[in-house]
Design an enzyme around this catalytic site. Structure first.
Site, short mmCIF file in Angstrom:
data_model
loop_
_atom_site.label_atom_id
_atom_site.label_comp_id
_atom_site.label_asym_id
_atom_site.label_seq_id
_atom_site.Cartn_x
_atom_site.Cartn_y
_atom_site.Cartn_z
N HIS A 122 72.70 -41.76 -8.16
CA HIS A 122 71.26 -41.67 -7.89
C HIS A 122 71.06 -42.01 -6.41
O HIS A 122 71.83 -42.76 -5.83
CB HIS A 122 70.57 -42.70 -8.78
CG HIS A 122 69.08 -42.65 -8.80
ND1 HIS A 122 68.31 -43.21 -7.82
CD2 HIS A 122 68.21 -42.14 -9.71
CE1 HIS A 122 67.03 -43.03 -8.10
NE2 HIS A 122 66.94 -42.38 -9.25
N ASP A 199 75.72 -49.74 -11.34
CA ASP A 199 74.33 -49.32 -11.50
C ASP A 199 74.12 -49.10 -13.00
O ASP A 199 74.57 -48.09 -13.55
CB ASP A 199 74.09 -48.04 -10.69
CG ASP A 199 72.70 -47.47 -10.93
OD1 ASP A 199 72.00 -47.93 -11.85
OD2 ASP A 199 72.31 -46.53 -10.20
N GLN A 202 70.90 -46.60 -16.36
CA GLN A 202 70.88 -45.70 -17.53
C GLN A 202 71.77 -46.18 -18.66
O GLN A 202 71.86 -45.52 -19.70
CB GLN A 202 71.32 -44.28 -17.11
CG GLN A 202 70.38 -43.61 -16.13
CD GLN A 202 69.00 -43.33 -16.70
OE1 GLN A 202 68.81 -43.29 -17.93
NE2 GLN A 202 68.01 -43.15 -15.85
N LYS A 225 62.96 -49.16 -17.87
CA LYS A 225 63.76 -48.19 -18.61
C LYS A 225 64.21 -48.77 -19.96
O LYS A 225 64.87 -48.10 -20.74
CB LYS A 225 64.97 -47.76 -17.79
CG LYS A 225 64.57 -46.97 -16.54
CD LYS A 225 65.76 -46.35 -15.87
CE LYS A 225 65.45 -45.90 -14.45
NZ LYS A 225 64.74 -44.61 -14.35
N CYS A 361 66.63 -37.20 -8.45
CA CYS A 361 67.05 -38.16 -7.43
C CYS A 361 68.57 -38.24 -7.33
O CYS A 361 69.14 -39.32 -7.12
CB CYS A 361 66.49 -39.56 -7.69
SG CYS A 361 64.71 -39.61 -7.58
N1 PLP Z 1 70.04 -45.54 -10.81
C1 PLP Z 1 69.96 -44.64 -11.80
C2 PLP Z 1 71.21 -44.13 -12.43
C3 PLP Z 1 68.70 -44.22 -12.23
O1 PLP Z 1 68.62 -43.32 -13.22
C4 PLP Z 1 67.54 -44.74 -11.61
C5 PLP Z 1 66.21 -44.26 -12.01
O2 PLP Z 1 66.05 -43.23 -12.61
C6 PLP Z 1 67.69 -45.67 -10.59
C7 PLP Z 1 68.96 -46.05 -10.21
C8 PLP Z 1 66.52 -46.26 -9.88
O3 PLP Z 1 65.75 -47.02 -10.76
P1 PLP Z 1 64.36 -47.63 -10.29
O4 PLP Z 1 63.56 -46.47 -9.74
O5 PLP Z 1 63.77 -48.20 -11.54
O6 PLP Z 1 64.64 -48.66 -9.26
#
Ligand code: PLP
Length: 405
Positions: A122, A199, A202, A225, A361
């Site tokens: 991401h 990370d 998900q 999430k 993203c």
């Molecule tokens: N990392 C992953 C794999 C994600 O799917 C997301 C959000 O969709 C993020 C990071 C970023 O999360 P946030 O926007 O809640 O900080």
């Protein structure tokens, strides 16, 4: 086993009608809906205990502080951390990763050092490292993908050298819905004396996470999430690293004493929690996790896996359907013939069906796939096979519209 009909009753928004059609919400990887107990908690905190935390000797402040610290303990147990002071509250996964890039980066990295990320990250696990590169000259290298969109573990093994200082990878891809072999990734890094940031944005809503069993050095996730409120997230870090790293933001709460010539910093976790935290959100996140615990994360996962399996099976019945990667979690990305994902998403929206379209993203991954983006359906515990049937009917309708043009 989970009783979906009973669970759905706990989510007021699921009764909405969109363009006079029942809402079919399949954009859970972007954010989940909130159960009534979480919504009520937010209202209750403001109604019964609102007061700034950690500062007041008065009753309300102490009640709010205790509730916030109870949430920290709930999170600690949920992810299997050793100490509650290893749980840092942030604004979400993005801020958690930025915190590490900034604090670990500034403290322990220098020009020429290397970080390993992957081709399926991401943007929030790419851009902080680019910013670090611009500030310090630290480089990052990218684990390539195999033909079926898995991380190339053999290539990864060969990427370590005496300059490698950190690995930062996603546990589950938000585009492909596939799970990376995170334990193996961590073990390989540790055999090279390199720590790992996971990370978990998900994975946290869909998997049992035990940071000690994984031996993760850092684990980042977002509350929204996992049925919690927006604006609050978590960075787990091993005590050793958090003690070593310099603070992220400066301000109130993160200090022991401040003089113009010298400031000494607070103990963990407060060293990394400058300013008034979103204690209302943090307390509500604790409630969301309690709610997940009441269902059992394994039960949630079993239901979502079955939904994903069913969705993949049904999608494959549609001619010219392309499914990307090998989804094994709670999301599936696809394209149908030449239909642009944004067009498909718009048609489905008119049928009351919310999916996500675009690059999610993760532009480098989308570029790697050589496509303009994907349509992504992603599931939560309240989704049903009937909703997947509605999705499939909607896609078939879109296909018909486009073939008639
Ligand atoms: N990392 C992953 C794999 C994600 O799917 C997301 C959000 O969709 C993020 C990071 C970023 O999360 P946030 O926007 O809640 O900080």
């Amino acid at each position: 086993m989970v009783n979906i009909e009973e669970i759905r009753k706990e989510f007021p928004i699921l009764e909405s009608r969109i363009y006079d059609k029942p809402l079919v919400y399949l954009d859970n990887a972007a954010t989940t809906q909130k159960p009534k107990c979480v919504i009520d908690t937010i209202s209750n905190v403001y109604t019964t205990m609102n007061s700034n935390v950690h500062r007041g000797v008065h009753h309300l402040s102490q009640v709010a502080t205790t509730a916030m610290e109870n949430s920290r303990e709930t999170v600690r147990k949920f992810i299997g951390a050793k100490h509650s002071h290893e749980i840092i509250f942030t604004r979400g996964t993005t801020e958690s990763i930025n915190l590490v890039a900034s604090s670990y980066g500034n403290t322990l990295l220098k020009e020429g050092d290397e970080i390993i990320i992957s081709a399926m990250e991401h943007h929030s696990n790419i851009v902080p490292w680019q910013l670090l590169h611009a500030r310090t000259g630290v480089k990052f290298r990218v684990i390539p993908l195999t033909g079926n969109c898995k991380l190339d573990i053999e290539a990864y093994k060969g990427m370590f050298n005496e300059k490698t200082r950190l690995v930062s990878v996603t546990h589950v891809s938000n585009v492909l819905g596939s799970t990376n072999p995170i334990k193996e990734i961590i073990d390989i890094a540790h055999s090279n004396d390199v720590p790992v940031l996971v990370d978990g944005a998900q994975s946290i809503p869909h998997k049992k996470i035990d940071v000690m069993e994984l031996d993760a050095d850092f684990f980042a996730f977002s509350g929204h999430k996992i049925y919690g409120p927006t604006g609050v997230g978590v960075l787990y870090g091993k005590e050793l690293w958090l003690e070593t790293m310099q603070p992220y933001n400066g301000g109130g709460e993160m200090i022991k004493s401040v003089r113009f010539d010298k400031t000494s910093f607070n103990d963990l976790p407060y060293k990394f929690e400058a300013g008034t935290p979103d204690y209302v959100g943090i307390i509500a996140l604790g409630k969301a996790i309690e709610w997940v615990n009441s269902l059992g994360i394994e039960n949630i996962a079993a239901h979502e896996h079955e939904l994903t399996r069913y969705a993949v099976e049904q999608l494959k019945t549609i001619p010219e359907m392309r499914i990307f990667g090998e989804p094994d979690g709670a999301a599936v990305s696809f394209l149908t013939g030449d239909i642009h994902p944004a067009d498909l998403g718009t048609i489905l929206d008119r049928l009351g069906i919310a999916i996500r379209t675009g690059h999610h993203c993760a532009q480098p991954l989308i570029d790697h796939l050589g496509i303009p983006g994907t349509a992504r359906a992603s599931f939560a515990v309240y989704n049903t096979k009937k909703e997947i049937d509605a999705l499939i009917q909607g896609i078939k309708r879109a296909v018909k519209m486009f073939t008639q043009c």
